[in-house]
Design an enzyme around this catalytic site. Structure first.
Site, mmCIF file in Angstrom:
data_model
loop_
_atom_site.group_PDB
_atom_site.id
_atom_site.type_symbol
_atom_site.label_atom_id
_atom_site.label_comp_id
_atom_site.label_asym_id
_atom_site.label_seq_id
_atom_site.Cartn_x
_atom_site.Cartn_y
_atom_site.Cartn_z
ATOM 1 N N ASP A 166 -4.351 2.086 12.769
ATOM 2 C CA ASP A 166 -4.870 3.292 13.409
ATOM 3 C C ASP A 166 -5.788 2.923 14.578
ATOM 4 O OD1 ASP A 166 -3.470 4.998 11.755
ATOM 5 O OD2 ASP A 166 -5.095 5.177 10.295
ATOM 6 N N HIS A 223 0.846 -1.210 0.000
ATOM 7 C CA HIS A 223 0.000 0.000 0.000
ATOM 8 C C HIS A 223 0.873 1.249 0.000
ATOM 9 C CE1 HIS A 223 -3.949 2.076 1.278
ATOM 10 N NE2 HIS A 223 -3.090 3.006 0.917
ATOM 11 N N ASP A 275 2.006 3.441 3.248
ATOM 12 C CA ASP A 275 1.034 4.411 2.720
ATOM 13 C C ASP A 275 1.744 5.729 2.401
ATOM 14 O OD1 ASP A 275 -1.377 5.499 1.920
ATOM 15 O OD2 ASP A 275 -1.982 6.080 3.946
ATOM 16 N N HIS A 328 -9.365 1.364 2.016
ATOM 17 C CA HIS A 328 -8.989 2.404 2.979
ATOM 18 C C HIS A 328 -10.052 2.389 4.069
ATOM 19 C CE1 HIS A 328 -7.938 6.723 4.120
ATOM 20 N NE2 HIS A 328 -9.153 6.580 4.634
ATOM 21 N N HIS A 332 1.973 5.034 -2.572
ATOM 22 C CA HIS A 332 1.520 5.968 -3.614
ATOM 23 C C HIS A 332 2.734 6.591 -4.289
ATOM 24 C CE1 HIS A 332 -2.619 5.719 -2.156
ATOM 25 N NE2 HIS A 332 -2.087 5.704 -0.947
ATOM 26 N N HIS A 372 -4.789 0.524 6.714
ATOM 27 C CA HIS A 372 -4.702 1.511 7.809
ATOM 28 C C HIS A 372 -5.264 0.931 9.106
ATOM 29 C CE1 HIS A 372 -4.065 3.637 4.172
ATOM 30 N NE2 HIS A 372 -5.285 4.096 3.996
ATOM 31 N N HIS A 382 0.475 2.349 8.772
ATOM 32 C CA HIS A 382 0.686 3.674 9.366
ATOM 33 C C HIS A 382 1.549 3.574 10.631
ATOM 34 C CE1 HIS A 382 -3.164 5.693 7.479
ATOM 35 N NE2 HIS A 382 -2.167 5.611 6.625
ATOM 36 N N LYS A 440 -8.837 -0.964 -5.473
ATOM 37 C CA LYS A 440 -8.738 -0.161 -4.237
ATOM 38 C C LYS A 440 -10.036 0.635 -4.069
ATOM 39 C CE LYS A 440 -7.232 3.243 -1.417
ATOM 40 N NZ LYS A 440 -6.068 4.031 -1.741
HETATM 41 ZN ZN LIG Z 1 -3.193 5.082 0.720
#
Ligand SMILES: [Zn+2]
Length: 363
Positions: free
Chosen positions: A244, A61, A302, A212, A63, A241, A265, A179
């Site tokens: 979190d 994951h 991420d 997400h 970008h 994620h 994360h 996604k």
């Molecule tokens: Zn992302």
């Protein structure tokens, strides 16, 4: 809910080494996904189909492709324009490769600036395998500036299938994963269309889905209601994620149902104002491994790679959340820390190599 026969069919068809093709919408694509009828274990990269055993250490994951769309305007010609931007991206990606990463999955959808030609170029020049996605991150009306290619489940499914079977933005580059962004735990009507279309495209092609999620509000649980109502096999879904949240009850509930958790994360916990802490996020990974769920965990950053190429003083809020060492954080900081608290090499290999190989295998 899924009937038993369908469930067995999916389970067989998604296993590593299954020499069975699932029906793909657009009959000509049934063998065209890899061009090698009967060959097992292919992942779809931006440079074409790849034997999934060659994916190696994978960050599932990230970008990278947001770079040109969001950052080129901040990258004036005086700095060398696009060619200099690409050169700098390749230079940084080579460092990631040298640290032991073989594959990066770019989850930048069309609505947040995906650029597959950029991905193709940096993959070729850096030697990293890159997988791009179809799907959608933001849905109106929560995000009023975002339009949708279709507002019906069937229409959006068709759009996803085109990007999977024919290619993206008029190129022959095909998506290797779906996604979807669900921003809170209250799935809106249009987000639900996105989720259901993703399931239909996944069931037609074998591509996995990454979502997400707002883990702090246990969003995976409400997303799962829609996914399962549409007939999704949980083993082909990762709730990203997830770290979190620091709630083991939430995690165990999802992995016992067959879902995977993207722990991407972890570095954010190093910031003083963000909870859970880095230590708690790492501890949850260890607790899940100890409960025998290493095969349901993914590690990633991420990262907003494009932003990381800008001078530090010009970086925005989003890039400041990224690890200071970029996509080297997992190999250089997190993995040594996990080992220190007792996670074995074997389990790290499962999370970083075996899980991605199985997850991104599409035929
Ligand atoms: Zn992302």
């Amino acid at each position: 809910m899924t009937n038993r026969r369908e469930f067995i069919k999916r389970t067989v068809a998604t296993g590593i080494g299954a020499a069975i093709f699932r029906p793909v919408a657009g009959a000509s694509e049934t063998a065209g996904l890899n061009g090698l009828p009967g060959h097992a274990g292919i992942a779809q990269t931006v440079l074409g189909p790849l034997d999934a055993s060659k994916l190696g250490f994978t960050l599932p994951h990230e970008h990278i492709a947001d770079g040109p769309y969001f950052y080129l305007p901040k990258w004036p010609k005086a700095w060398g324009g696009k060619s200099e931007f690409v050169a700098k991206a390749v230079e940084k990606l080579k460092l990631v490769r040298a640290a032991g990463v073989n594959t990066i999955v770019d989850l930048t959808t069309y609505d947040v600036g995906r650029d597959v030609r950029f991905l193709e170029e940096v993959s070729r020049k850096s030697g990293l395998n890159l997988i791009t996605c179809t799907g959608q991150l933001f849905f109106p009306p929560k995000f009023p500036d975002v339009s949708m290619p279709a507002r019906t489940i069937a229409g959006l499914t068709d759009f996803f299938l085109r990007e999977i079977n024919q290619g993206i933005d008029g190129t022959g580059v095909k998506a290797g994963v779906i996604k979807i962004g669900i921003i809170t735990n209250h799935v809106t009507a249009l987000e639900e269309i996105g989720l259901r279309a993703a399931v239909r495209a996944s069931n037609a092609t074998g591509l996995p889905i990454r979502i997400h999620t707002d883990a702090a509000h246990r969003a995976g649980e409400s997303d799962a209601v829609v996914l399962e109502d549409e007939g999704m096999n949980p083993s082909r879904v990762s709730f990203d994620h997830s770290d979190d949240s620091g709630d083991m009850d939430y995690f165990l509930g999802l992995v016992r149902r067959g879902y995977s958790l993207g722990m991407d994360h972890v570095h954010r916990g190093l910031l003083p104002n963000i909870k859970p802490s880095f230590e708690r996020r790492a501890e949850c990974i260890k607790l899940l491994v100890d409960a025998d769920f290493a095969d349901k965990i993914f590690l990633s950053h991420d990262s907003e790679f494009g932003g990381s190429l800008l001078p530090a003083e010009t970086r925005g809020f989003r890039e400041k959340l990224d690890p200071p060492d970029g996509m080297l954080f997992i190999t250089q900081k997190l993995i040594p820390y996990l080992k220190q608290i007792g996670v074995s090499d074997r389990n790290i290999h499962t999370m970083t190599v075996e899980n991605p190989r199985s997850f991104f295998t599409v035929s």
